[in-house]
Write a protein that holds these residues in place. Structure first.
Motif, short mmCIF file in Angstrom:
data_model
loop_
_atom_site.label_atom_id
_atom_site.label_comp_id
_atom_site.label_asym_id
_atom_site.label_seq_id
_atom_site.Cartn_x
_atom_site.Cartn_y
_atom_site.Cartn_z
N VAL A 1 13.09 -20.68 -51.99
CA VAL A 1 13.79 -19.41 -51.84
C VAL A 1 15.22 -19.69 -51.40
O VAL A 1 15.44 -20.40 -50.42
CB VAL A 1 13.10 -18.50 -50.80
N ARG B 1 9.42 -12.52 -49.15
CA ARG B 1 8.83 -13.43 -50.14
C ARG B 1 7.68 -14.21 -49.52
O ARG B 1 6.66 -14.44 -50.17
CB ARG B 1 9.90 -14.40 -50.65
N GLU C 1 4.58 -12.12 -49.39
CA GLU C 1 3.96 -11.94 -50.70
C GLU C 1 2.98 -13.07 -51.04
O GLU C 1 2.09 -12.88 -51.86
CB GLU C 1 5.04 -11.87 -51.78
#
Length: 228
Positions: free
Chosen positions: A50, A66, A69
């Motif tokens: 990321v 993120r 998730e």
């Protein structure tokens, strides 16, 4: 499956940490400003990369979004980034010093706050900061680094006193010496003078594994030939 987040990933200590955490079967999130350099490490560790500027609050929120998730519990957060401006104190650019402090200290606050918010409901987790000898002794022509690392150390100590009783282990690792990296080894006249990144990473793993009856909030690591 639990998740580990490493912020400020490169090819030295953080890569060693990623490999050791992946060997334990943890899902990895590898964050850096430039993630292209992480392709090989991500493939090796089955990690997710990321892009993130740790000093930017919106970037950090997106990073943790993120991470959420991916599912699983966030067990480990490691903060590595730092920045410095070298030069005589009266000559350093104030704007550059401000940027350095934002990366070294404010970014650590942003990341740690998001991590703690996710760990507190479970009463479990580990947050580790990569410190330096500059965090306990200021060197000449390195005011910005001393300021940032002193602030980082203070953040870690404050968090430890607040969060240890709530089940969150906070640790600050003082790295006193240069770290051996690919393409960077000891000079011929100073053998054994650098720290091995795998050895440092093992110390981080020991902190993660510490029984809560004997938690350390700070450890120092240095080569056996280093004076202090």
């Amino acid at each position: 499956m639990s998740t580990a987040l490493i912020v400020g990933v490169g090819d030295g200590l953080s890569a060693s940490l990623a490999r050791k955490l992946a060997a334990r079967g943890m899902k990895l999130v590898l964050a850096a400003r430039k993630v292209d350099k992480l392709e090989a490490l991500a493939a090796e560790t089955n990690g997710v990369t990321v892009s993130c500027d740790a000093a930017n609050g919106e970037d950090v929120e997106a990073l943790f979004g993120r991470t959420d998730e991916m599912g699983g519990d966030l067990e480990v957060v490691i903060y590595n980034p730092s920045s410095r401006v070298r030069g005589p104190f009266v000559d350093v650019d104030p704007g550059e010093v401000q940027k350095a402090l934002q990366v070294t200290a404010f970014g650590a606050f942003l990341v740690a706050q998001q991590g703690a918010r996710r760990m507190l409901p479970r009463g479990k987790g580990t947050i580790l900061f990569t410190g330096a000898s500059a965090g306990v002794k200021g060197y000449p022509q390195s005011a910005s680094f001393a300021m940032g690392k002193f602030a980082l150390r203070g953040l870690a100590q404050s968090m430890a006193r607040e969060l240890h009783p709530k089940g969150i282990h906070v640790g600050h690792v003082v790295i006193d010496g240069a770290i051996r990296n690919p393409g960077r080894t000891e000079p011929a006249d100073k053998p054994h003078s650098m720290l091995d990144p795998d050895a440092i990473a093992e110390t981080y793993m020991q902190l993660i594994d510490q029984d809560r009856s004997a938690w350390s909030w700070e450890v120092e690591v240095r080569p056996w030939v280093e004076t202090f």
